[in-house]
Design a protein around this motif. Structure first.
Motif, mmCIF file in Angstrom:
data_model
loop_
_atom_site.group_PDB
_atom_site.id
_atom_site.type_symbol
_atom_site.label_atom_id
_atom_site.label_comp_id
_atom_site.label_asym_id
_atom_site.label_seq_id
_atom_site.Cartn_x
_atom_site.Cartn_y
_atom_site.Cartn_z
ATOM 1 N N ARG A 1 0.813 -1.218 0.000
ATOM 2 C CA ARG A 1 0.000 0.000 0.000
ATOM 3 C C ARG A 1 0.848 1.271 0.000
ATOM 4 O O ARG A 1 0.309 2.365 0.094
ATOM 5 N N ARG A 2 2.167 1.138 -0.048
ATOM 6 C CA ARG A 2 3.029 2.307 0.132
ATOM 7 C C ARG A 2 2.851 3.315 -1.007
ATOM 8 O O ARG A 2 2.994 2.971 -2.171
ATOM 9 N N ILE A 3 2.616 4.562 -0.618
ATOM 10 C CA ILE A 3 2.470 5.656 -1.588
ATOM 11 C C ILE A 3 3.713 6.537 -1.596
ATOM 12 O O ILE A 3 4.160 7.013 -2.632
ATOM 13 N N TYR A 4 4.283 6.734 -0.408
ATOM 14 C CA TYR A 4 5.506 7.530 -0.324
ATOM 15 C C TYR A 4 6.339 7.007 0.844
ATOM 16 O O TYR A 4 5.889 6.980 1.979
ATOM 17 N N GLY A 5 7.560 6.582 0.525
ATOM 18 C CA GLY A 5 8.484 6.156 1.564
ATOM 19 C C GLY A 5 8.172 4.781 2.126
ATOM 20 O O GLY A 5 7.188 4.132 1.774
ATOM 21 N N CYS A 6 9.068 4.334 3.011
ATOM 22 C CA CYS A 6 8.910 3.045 3.689
ATOM 23 C C CYS A 6 9.549 3.159 5.068
ATOM 24 O O CYS A 6 10.695 3.600 5.189
ATOM 25 N N ASP A 7 8.832 2.742 6.095
ATOM 26 C CA ASP A 7 9.328 2.830 7.473
ATOM 27 C C ASP A 7 9.616 1.462 8.088
ATOM 28 O O ASP A 7 9.914 1.369 9.283
ATOM 29 N N THR A 8 9.538 0.398 7.305
ATOM 30 C CA THR A 8 9.580 -0.951 7.870
ATOM 31 C C THR A 8 10.812 -1.214 8.720
ATOM 32 O O THR A 8 10.716 -1.702 9.853
ATOM 33 N N CYS A 9 11.995 -0.902 8.204
ATOM 34 C CA CYS A 9 13.217 -1.214 8.963
ATOM 35 C C CYS A 9 13.325 -0.377 10.234
ATOM 36 O O CYS A 9 13.966 -0.789 11.209
ATOM 37 N N GLN A 10 12.694 0.795 10.240
ATOM 38 C CA GLN A 10 12.717 1.631 11.437
ATOM 39 C C GLN A 10 11.678 1.168 12.462
ATOM 40 O O GLN A 10 11.908 1.253 13.674
ATOM 41 N N GLU A 11 10.559 0.687 11.976
ATOM 42 C CA GLU A 11 9.485 0.273 12.880
ATOM 43 C C GLU A 11 9.881 -0.917 13.749
ATOM 44 O O GLU A 11 9.400 -1.045 14.875
#
Length: 373
Positions: A231-241
């Motif tokens: 669903r990502r529209i802008y950016g990705c936070d997975t590794c930070q989450e």
């Protein structure tokens, strides 16, 4: 430095809301040139990076008599409860929730530069926020802001990795701060969590596989990477989450980084139907607007396909007649997955008949081949 002490600069920075500040040697990047050259050979560079390694490690290209580099960091780890108002939503990275961080950082650095100039009238300085080729994370590391995480981001024990970085090159010497030793230990959660395995090994990231880059990449996205976007529209936070330091990181009260018009879970259908005016109002004030409306809509189209969301079909069809070849091509691609086969074949054939752009025509042809198998 005779005109001002380092501790005075740090105290002023804290007084204007800068969370972290440190001082790095002007030549701290020189040792990274070989790494950059090797990384280029491996094909790990992405299209938005400076290709000349000398410019990436040489602050003197920007300020010829630079003696020190001041590194600052602002946390964007704001307290905010994410709510879902629409089942058809796309995900916006935390870095783009509020006002464009470039503007916030520039204002902080302008105030800091004015203070330095008032104390040292003869000083020359240049402030930088993403508008330069220098390795800003390496500068932050050498300035003692934090250590390198295995995902290539700078991690601070108090604030985690949700940090916006900025630099001031100055022609006055300050005693450098001491780099921090890594506290990641044997943790490899970020490596395991990366959807595309872009973290090839600890501290080595293939930018071309990183979903943060993929969301701003121009043109066509490889099929396998498109699926990984979700669903990502802008950016990705997975590794930070998944990072333990972020789970216990200090929250900040910084209203400018709180979502306003652009919510963290934003309606895909609204994105698909955005006018230029709406794009400027919703995405314009944030850091996610720099690639423009068409890339954001392309990502929404991909999200619809990944979700197998047929609610999107009628909205996607409109883009077969878009002024953008990118969107015409991606509309055909999406319809080959979401629309009823006979209808999709008819609509795409009709669009292809009038198509003059090579990119859009190729995507339409590929969509037809997929349907005709």
């Amino acid at each position: 430095m005779s005109c001002i002490k380092k501790e005075e600069v740090k105290a002023f920075a804290k007084s204007i809301g800068i969370d972290l500040i440190g001082f790095a040697p002007a030549d701290c990047l020189k040792k990274y040139k070989f790494f950059l050259e090797e990384r280029k050979k491996w094909g790990y560079e992405c299209s938005i990076e400076e290709r000349n390694p000398d410019k990436r490690v040489s602050p003197e290209f920007i300020l010829s008599d630079v003696k020190s580099i001041i590194s600052i960091a602002l946390s964007y780890n704001v307290e905010y409860e994410i709510k879902v108002f629409d089942k058809n939503f796309g995900i916006i990275s935390k870095s783009s929730w509020g006002r464009d961080y470039h503007l916030i950082l520039r204002e902080k650095m302008r105030n800091l530069c004015e203070f330095l100039k008032s104390e040292c009238p003869e000083a020359n300085m240049v402030s930088l926020v993403d508008n330069n080729p220098l390795l800003e994370r390496a500068i932050a590391y050498h300035a003692g802001i934090g250590w390198f995480g295995k995902n290539g981001l700078i991690i601070n024990e108090e604030y985690g990795s949700y940090l916006f970085l900025g630099e001031i090159l100055i022609n006055k010497y300050f005693e450098p701060d001491t780099p921090q030793e890594s506290k990641c230990g044997d943790c490899d959660l970020c490596i395991k969590a990366c959807p595309t395995k872009a973290i090839e090994k600890p501290y080595l990231v293939n930018a071309n596989k990183c979903l943060s880059f993929i969301t701003v990449k121009k043109g066509k996205i490889e099929e396998e990477l498109s699926k990984k976007l979700g669903r990502r529209i802008y950016g990705c936070d997975t590794c930070q989450e998944v990072c333990p330091f972020n789970k216990r990181a200090k929250k900040v009260k910084r209203e400018e980084f709180l979502p306003t018009n652009l919510l963290p879970r934003y309606s895909l259908l609204r994105i698909l139907n955005m006018t230029n005016k709406e794009f400027r109002e919703i995405f314009g004030p944030t850091a996610s607007s720099w690639r423009g409306k068409n890339v954001i809509i392309r990502n929404a189209i991909i999200a619809c396909v990944n979700l197998q969301n047929r609610d999107c079909v009628e909205h996607i069809k409109k883009h077969l007649k878009s002024e953008s070849p990118l969107l015409r091509g991606y509309s055909a691609w999406a319809l080959s997955y979401l629309e009823e086969e006979d209808k999709a074949l008819e609509e795409i054939r009709k669009a292809l008949k009038d198509e003059k752009d090579d990119f859009a025509a190729k995507m339409m042809e590929e969509a037809l081949q997929r349907l005709e198998r």
